[in-house]
Design a protein around this motif. Structure first.
Motif, short mmCIF file in Angstrom:
data_model
loop_
_atom_site.label_atom_id
_atom_site.label_comp_id
_atom_site.label_asym_id
_atom_site.label_seq_id
_atom_site.Cartn_x
_atom_site.Cartn_y
_atom_site.Cartn_z
N ALA A 76 35.93 -23.96 -15.06
CA ALA A 76 35.93 -25.12 -15.95
C ALA A 76 37.29 -25.37 -16.60
CB ALA A 76 34.87 -24.95 -17.03
N THR A 77 38.15 -24.36 -16.60
CA THR A 77 39.45 -24.50 -17.28
C THR A 77 40.63 -24.59 -16.31
OG1 THR A 77 39.55 -22.08 -17.49
CG2 THR A 77 38.66 -23.31 -19.35
N LEU A 84 34.64 -33.26 -10.95
CA LEU A 84 33.71 -33.08 -9.84
C LEU A 84 33.93 -31.75 -9.14
CD1 LEU A 84 31.42 -34.18 -8.15
CD2 LEU A 84 33.09 -35.45 -6.78
N ASP A 85 35.19 -31.40 -8.91
CA ASP A 85 35.51 -30.13 -8.26
C ASP A 85 35.19 -28.95 -9.18
OD1 ASP A 85 36.67 -30.56 -5.55
OD2 ASP A 85 38.05 -31.84 -6.65
N LYS A 86 35.42 -29.14 -10.46
CA LYS A 86 35.06 -28.08 -11.43
C LYS A 86 33.56 -27.82 -11.39
CE LYS A 86 38.78 -28.82 -14.82
NZ LYS A 86 39.09 -29.23 -16.21
N LEU A 87 32.81 -28.92 -11.31
CA LEU A 87 31.36 -28.81 -11.27
C LEU A 87 30.91 -28.01 -10.04
CD1 LEU A 87 29.21 -29.98 -13.19
CD2 LEU A 87 28.87 -31.83 -11.54
N ILE A 131 28.83 -24.90 -20.73
CA ILE A 131 30.04 -24.98 -19.90
C ILE A 131 29.97 -26.22 -19.02
CG2 ILE A 131 31.41 -23.82 -18.13
CD1 ILE A 131 30.28 -21.16 -19.18
N LEU A 132 28.80 -26.45 -18.43
CA LEU A 132 28.63 -27.62 -17.58
C LEU A 132 28.74 -28.91 -18.39
CD1 LEU A 132 25.65 -26.38 -15.38
CD2 LEU A 132 27.94 -26.94 -14.56
N VAL A 133 28.21 -28.89 -19.60
CA VAL A 133 28.25 -30.09 -20.46
C VAL A 133 29.70 -30.48 -20.76
CG1 VAL A 133 27.75 -30.97 -22.77
CG2 VAL A 133 25.98 -29.78 -21.48
N LYS A 134 30.57 -29.50 -20.99
CA LYS A 134 31.98 -29.80 -21.24
C LYS A 134 32.62 -30.51 -20.06
CE LYS A 134 33.02 -26.09 -24.54
NZ LYS A 134 33.83 -24.87 -24.79
N VAL A 135 32.27 -30.07 -18.86
CA VAL A 135 32.81 -30.69 -17.65
C VAL A 135 32.24 -32.11 -17.49
CG1 VAL A 135 32.96 -30.55 -15.14
CG2 VAL A 135 33.14 -28.47 -16.51
N ILE A 136 30.95 -32.26 -17.77
CA ILE A 136 30.33 -33.58 -17.68
C ILE A 136 30.96 -34.54 -18.69
CG2 ILE A 136 28.19 -34.90 -17.85
CD1 ILE A 136 28.30 -32.96 -15.48
N ASP A 137 31.18 -34.05 -19.91
CA ASP A 137 31.82 -34.87 -20.94
C ASP A 137 33.21 -35.30 -20.51
OD1 ASP A 137 29.64 -34.77 -22.61
OD2 ASP A 137 30.40 -33.12 -23.83
N GLU A 138 33.94 -34.36 -19.87
CA GLU A 138 35.27 -34.69 -19.36
C GLU A 138 35.18 -35.79 -18.31
OE1 GLU A 138 38.84 -32.57 -16.72
OE2 GLU A 138 37.34 -31.30 -17.74
N GLY A 139 34.19 -35.66 -17.42
CA GLY A 139 34.00 -36.69 -16.39
C GLY A 139 33.58 -38.02 -16.97
N ASN A 140 32.76 -37.99 -18.02
CA ASN A 140 32.35 -39.23 -18.68
C ASN A 140 33.54 -39.95 -19.31
OD1 ASN A 140 29.62 -39.13 -18.06
ND2 ASN A 140 29.01 -38.18 -19.99
N GLU A 201 28.84 -34.54 0.36
CA GLU A 201 29.97 -34.05 1.14
C GLU A 201 30.74 -32.97 0.38
OE1 GLU A 201 32.30 -37.46 2.11
OE2 GLU A 201 30.76 -38.33 3.44
N LYS A 202 30.95 -33.21 -0.90
CA LYS A 202 31.68 -32.25 -1.73
C LYS A 202 30.89 -30.96 -1.88
CE LYS A 202 34.92 -33.27 -3.92
NZ LYS A 202 36.39 -33.17 -3.73
N ALA A 203 29.59 -31.08 -2.09
CA ALA A 203 28.73 -29.92 -2.26
C ALA A 203 28.67 -29.09 -0.99
CB ALA A 203 27.33 -30.35 -2.67
#
Length: 209
Positions: A76-77, A84-87, A131-140, A201-203
């Motif tokens: 995540a960091t 998306l890649d972090k996720l 941790i996932l929420v931080k990445v989602i917030d970043e994507g938002n 595709e990414k997954a």
């Protein structure tokens, strides 16, 4: 300093021994006395570190969860990596089967050891969600994602994925498992409000690692 080291060594010895016994005998069939006999310590020494056998189980699960969380936090960091890649890297971090005792994993999935599995699932979902929420917030914020309920969506997705893709719970054919994987990724794309084929595709790319 020496006393602290001795304390940690003894505590880890109890955890290691209990994990071995839980793997071979099963959590429900293993008593505190058997742990004491295996190590060669008095009952008072055990209860100095743990209040119960269940508390030792919590320590074993926490140790496993820490592996996942440390990997997820690292992913995540990572700088210059898209949300998306972090996720995807965080989801890969969940796969630690090769680092866990296979016998213990089998024991966790037995009906009589449901408590072990429930505790493990709760621990991972509880600690991984923020941790996932931080990445989602970043994507938002960057406009890549458009998730309305990041925390709730991640709780739903994690609980579903960790349960439905668990071969110890649902022993399904590889083809059916692949369909389930695709369905879960499609569901995630709807949660994030992004194009499903892009996420599939990414997954698929990350899951082959």
């Amino acid at each position: 300093m020496r006393k602290v080291k001795e304390h940690d060594e003894r505590k880890n010895e109890i955890i290691d021994t209990a994990q071995k016994l839980f793997s071979t005998k099963g959590y429900g069939q293993c008593s505190v006395n058997e742990i004491l006999t295996e190590i060669g310590i008095a009952k008072g020494t055990f209860y100095h570190y743990f209040k119960s056998k269940e508390e030792v189980l919590d320590a074993i699960i926490e140790r496993t969860t820490e592996i996942i969380i440390s990997r997820a936090e690292a992913a995540a960091t990572v700088k210059n990596l898209s949300p998306l890649d972090k996720l995807m890297q965080i989801f890969v971090a969940i796969r630690i089967e090769n680092e866990m005792d296979s016998t213990l994993l089998e024991e966790m999935h037995k009906a009589e050891n449901a408590l072990m599995h429930q505790k493990s699932l709760r621990s991972v979902v509880t600690q991984l969600t923020p941790i996932l929420v931080k990445v989602i917030d970043e994507g938002n914020k960057t406009g890549i994602f458009h998730a309305e309920f990041p925390k709730e969506y991640m709780q739903i997705f994690l609980a579903s994925a960790l349960t439905l893709l668990d071969e110890g719970i649902f022993q399904i054919e590889p083809t059916q498992q692949q369909l389930m994987f695709q369905a879960l990724i499609t569901l995630l794309s709807k949660m994030l409000n992004i194009e499903s084929n892009l996420l599939l595709e990414k997954a698929a790319l990350y899951w082959q690692q």
